[in-house]
Design a protein around this motif. Structure first.
Motif, PDB file in Angstrom:
ATOM      1  N   GLN A 215       0.475   5.363   0.600  1.00  0.00           N
ATOM      2  CA  GLN A 215      -0.489   6.320   1.133  1.00  0.00           C
ATOM      3  C   GLN A 215       0.116   7.722   1.160  1.00  0.00           C
ATOM      4  O   GLN A 215       1.281   7.895   1.531  1.00  0.00           O
ATOM      5  CB  GLN A 215      -0.891   5.951   2.560  1.00  0.00           C
ATOM      6  CG  GLN A 215      -1.687   4.667   2.694  1.00  0.00           C
ATOM      7  CD  GLN A 215      -1.872   4.300   4.153  1.00  0.00           C
ATOM      8  OE1 GLN A 215      -0.907   4.252   4.919  1.00  0.00           O
ATOM      9  NE2 GLN A 215      -3.112   4.043   4.546  1.00  0.00           N
TER      10      GLN A 215
ATOM     11  N   GLU B  52      -4.808   6.710  -1.387  1.00  0.00           N
ATOM     12  CA  GLU B  52      -4.282   5.371  -1.115  1.00  0.00           C
ATOM     13  C   GLU B  52      -4.226   4.589  -2.421  1.00  0.00           C
ATOM     14  O   GLU B  52      -5.159   4.609  -3.216  1.00  0.00           O
ATOM     15  CB  GLU B  52      -5.172   4.644  -0.110  1.00  0.00           C
ATOM     16  CG  GLU B  52      -4.673   3.262   0.265  1.00  0.00           C
ATOM     17  CD  GLU B  52      -5.549   2.609   1.318  1.00  0.00           C
ATOM     18  OE1 GLU B  52      -5.394   2.944   2.501  1.00  0.00           O
ATOM     19  OE2 GLU B  52      -6.398   1.777   0.938  1.00  0.00           O
TER      20      GLU B  52
ATOM     21  N   VAL C 285       0.855  -1.198   0.000  1.00  0.00           N
ATOM     22  CA  VAL C 285       0.000   0.000   0.000  1.00  0.00           C
ATOM     23  C   VAL C 285       0.890   1.246   0.000  1.00  0.00           C
ATOM     24  O   VAL C 285       1.872   1.319   0.751  1.00  0.00           O
ATOM     25  CB  VAL C 285      -0.921   0.048   1.240  1.00  0.00           C
ATOM     26  CG1 VAL C 285      -1.776   1.327   1.215  1.00  0.00           C
ATOM     27  CG2 VAL C 285      -1.806  -1.177   1.311  1.00  0.00           C
TER      28      VAL C 285
ATOM     29  N   ASP D 260      -0.628  10.679   3.369  1.00  0.00           N
ATOM     30  CA  ASP D 260      -1.349  10.815   4.643  1.00  0.00           C
ATOM     31  C   ASP D 260      -1.420  12.287   5.050  1.00  0.00           C
ATOM     32  O   ASP D 260      -0.483  12.845   5.609  1.00  0.00           O
ATOM     33  CB  ASP D 260      -0.611   9.998   5.704  1.00  0.00           C
ATOM     34  CG  ASP D 260      -1.331  10.003   7.042  1.00  0.00           C
ATOM     35  OD1 ASP D 260      -2.481  10.477   7.095  1.00  0.00           O
ATOM     36  OD2 ASP D 260      -0.728   9.528   8.026  1.00  0.00           O
TER      37      ASP D 260
END
Length: 623
Positions: free
Chosen positions: A371, A393, A369, A373
């Motif tokens: 991301q 994401e 994954v 953020d």
């Protein structure tokens, strides 16, 4: 870092720093050590050779003074009927030999200095280019960084050569002054301090001149950048068509002339100020020289110096006065160049924090994954963030789209995900780990980015594709596979030399491509890099509708399981994405699949229908 670069490049601050630099012996010592290290690192052999020649030249000059005295003594002692004697022709031959040796040494020194100067400039270019390619991408959004880069290119890179000349001139003048001074001391020690005093006015004037020169350079940096930009607009290949299409020739030339006229006016004022200082310094030095010659005449009248000694003293005074002025001029050149070298040193420091940071481990070869953020980023000099509290994401193997209107922050977010910008707040994480944990080079090697404003390298088609991964030699099979996957193979193979054809008319045998063909080459460049994450910024901007549809229809199979993040303002191209993020004013305002976003009746649905309406038939009036 960008903000720091902006601060350091402020003209007022730079001038204040320049004025704060005291022209002291301590300052001179620092500059001399720095200059010696600089020149020595470029070529120890040439540097030593020039020093040896300088000493030889000094010995030859001192020898000439003594030989002149011997010649005059022999001439005065010569009896009319005796003819030539060894006492006369030996010193005459020695004088001729020393004169020839001085000329030969000077010629050889000139060639060696030129070579050494080029080697020093080459070493400086290596360092400057290392900084320019090593600083973070955000630095290139700062006008202050460009001002400093321009000043370094136009001044600081030429100064090392001047430092080399000044340093060697100082060494030669010092050696010659010692040698000639020793010869003069045998005739009259009283004359030496007068000659040294004669060089001081030149040094004092030069101190002020060096500050004036640096101030002028700092003030004129923006003007120089504008002149160069206006020159590019009138000579650039890409700009030529629009300049002609809109009839901009006279308009641009008028602006260029106005900027240049302003520079020439300021240059004239600057040179007049320097000329006045130089004239005053040299006049004062000339007055001291006249006094020195007056003292010599007084000594001859009183019988303290004979005729032969007087002749030799006159030669020595003239030579020594020149050498003392050369010595002080060398000091002035070091001082003046020192201000620019300080500026250069400050520029080189921009990349030092990254180089001195503790080594970081490489990024993992794959991820589950990725991301973003809650990332925030503001461009240098801007008051409003381009991206604010944005989160996205991407799971391994997914195709994720970022959409939004122009200026919504899509490209900036992509550069943050690619590790090209460092977020002011928030973080880019791989499997929960901030990518700043790993070395930037390893992070970049795991990502292939295809920019909308990609570079069209004036190199071969093969090089243009293989530029996607230069960690090893270009692999022909891999190049062809990437070109085929991007739809560029047909256009490249139709060129006269195929993949060996230069893709530019700047060089003989080169051919250009259409905008769409170039776009496919750029996409092939991204595919050539076998990276787990591929970021495509408006990859179909120059493609026709058929090619665009084919590109996105084959995207998943082409990527072969790699993760893709692509940016587009054409909503028709993103319908098949696993997830769509919609941006507005730097923020992610909604996300989901195409169907989910259409059902939500939000920003995405509104923009999609606006674009779709352009392709749908309109109802006839009264229908």
């Amino acid at each position: 870092m960008a903000a720091g670069a902006d601060e350091e490049a402020d003209p007022i601050l730079l001038r204040a720093q320049a004025r704060a630099q005291r022209k002291s012996l301590g300052r001179l010592s620092v500059l001399l050590r720095r200059s010696v290290r600089l020149v020595w690192a470029s070529s120890p052999r040439l540097f030593l050779g020039l020093l040896v020649l300088q000493v030889a030249a000094a010995v030859a000059l001192a020898g000439q003074v003594l030989v002149v005295q011997a010649v005059l003594t022999a001439v005065l002692a010569l009896e009319q009927e005796s003819g030539l004697t060894p006492a006369l022709w030996i010193p005459v031959a020695g004088l001729a030999g020393l004169t020839a040796a001085t000329a030969i040494i000077g010629a050889v020194q000139g060639h060696m200095q030129r070579m050494l100067g080029e080697l020093v400039a080459r070493a400086m270019w290596d360092q400057v280019l290392g900084v320019a390619t090593g600083v973070d991408l955000a630095s290139f959004e700062s006008p202050g960084f460009f001002n400093r880069l321009q000043r370094v290119q136009s001044n600081a890179l030429s100064r090392p050569y001047q430092v080399t000349q000044g340093l060697i001139a100082m060494g030669g003048a010092l050696a010659a002054s010692v040698g000639v001074g020793a010869a003069l001391a045998t005739i009259s020690p009283l004359l030496l301090p007068l000659l040294v005093i004669g060089g001081l006015p030149v040094l004092l004037a030069s101190r002020r001149e060096s500050r004036l020169e640096f101030d002028f350079s700092v003030r004129q940096t923006p003007s120089l950048r504008m002149r160069q930009y206006l020159t590019l607009l009138q000579t650039g290949r890409d700009e030529a068509k629009e300049v002609r299409a809109f009839g901009l020739t006279n308009w641009l030339h008028t602006r260029f002339a106005a900027v240049y006229d302003g520079y020439l006016e300021h240059l004239g004022q600057h040179l007049r100020r320097r000329a006045r200082l130089s004239i005053l310094g040299n006049l004062a030095s000339a007055v001291v020289l006249v006094l020195t010659l007056g003292v010599l005449v007084w000594m001859i009248v009183r019988g303290q110096v004979d005729v032969a000694g007087a002749g030799a003293a006159i030669v020595a005074i003239r030579v020594l006065a020149t050498q003392v002025q050369t010595l002080f001029a060398g000091v002035q050149r070091i001082f003046e160049s020192g201000l620019f070298l300080d500026d250069l040193q400050g520029f080189l420091q921009l990349a030092r924090p990254a180089s001195e940071a503790a080594p970081r481990p490489p990024a993992p070869a794959a991820f589950a994954v990725v991301q973003a953020d809650r990332v925030r980023f503001t461009y240098p000099g801007s008051q409003e963030p381009a991206v604010r509290e944005a989160s996205v994401e991407l799971r391994a193997g997914e195709v994720v789209a970022i959409v939004g209107e122009n200026g919504s922050g899509k490209t900036t977010l992509a550069k943050l995900v690619a590790g090209l910008y460092e977020p002011d707040d928030g973080a880019i994480r791989w499997d929960g780990t901030d990518i700043r944990t790993w070395s930037p080079a390893s992070v970049h090697s795991r990502i292939a980015v295809i920019f909308q404003d990609f570079v069209r390298y004036a190199l071969s088609a093969e090089d243009n594709v293989a530029a996607g991964d230069v960690s090893g030699p270009a692999h022909e099979g891999k190049v062809r596979a990437a070109a085929g996957a991007a739809g560029a193979a047909e256009a490249i193979e139709a060129l006269p030399q195929g993949y060996r054809t230069p893709l530019s008319r700047l060089f003989a045998g080169g051919h250009d491509l259409s905008g769409g063909q170039w776009q496919r080459v750029a996409i092939a460049r991204g595919y050539y890099r076998d990276a787990p994450l591929v970021i495509l910024d408006e990859p179909s901007a120059a493609l026709d509708p058929r090619a665009e549809a084919q590109l996105f229809a084959n995207l998943r199979s082409t990527l072969e399981g790699r993760t893709a993040m692509f940016i587009s303002h054409r909503f028709s191209t993103v319908r098949t994405a696993d997830r769509i993020y919609v941006m507005a004013a730097g923020s992610v305002v909604e996300h989901g699949t195409h169907e989910e976003l259409m059902r939500a009746e939000g920003h995405y649905a509104e923009l999609f229908r606006i674009q779709a309406a352009a392709y749908l038939p309109t109802e006839p009036p009264g229908g």
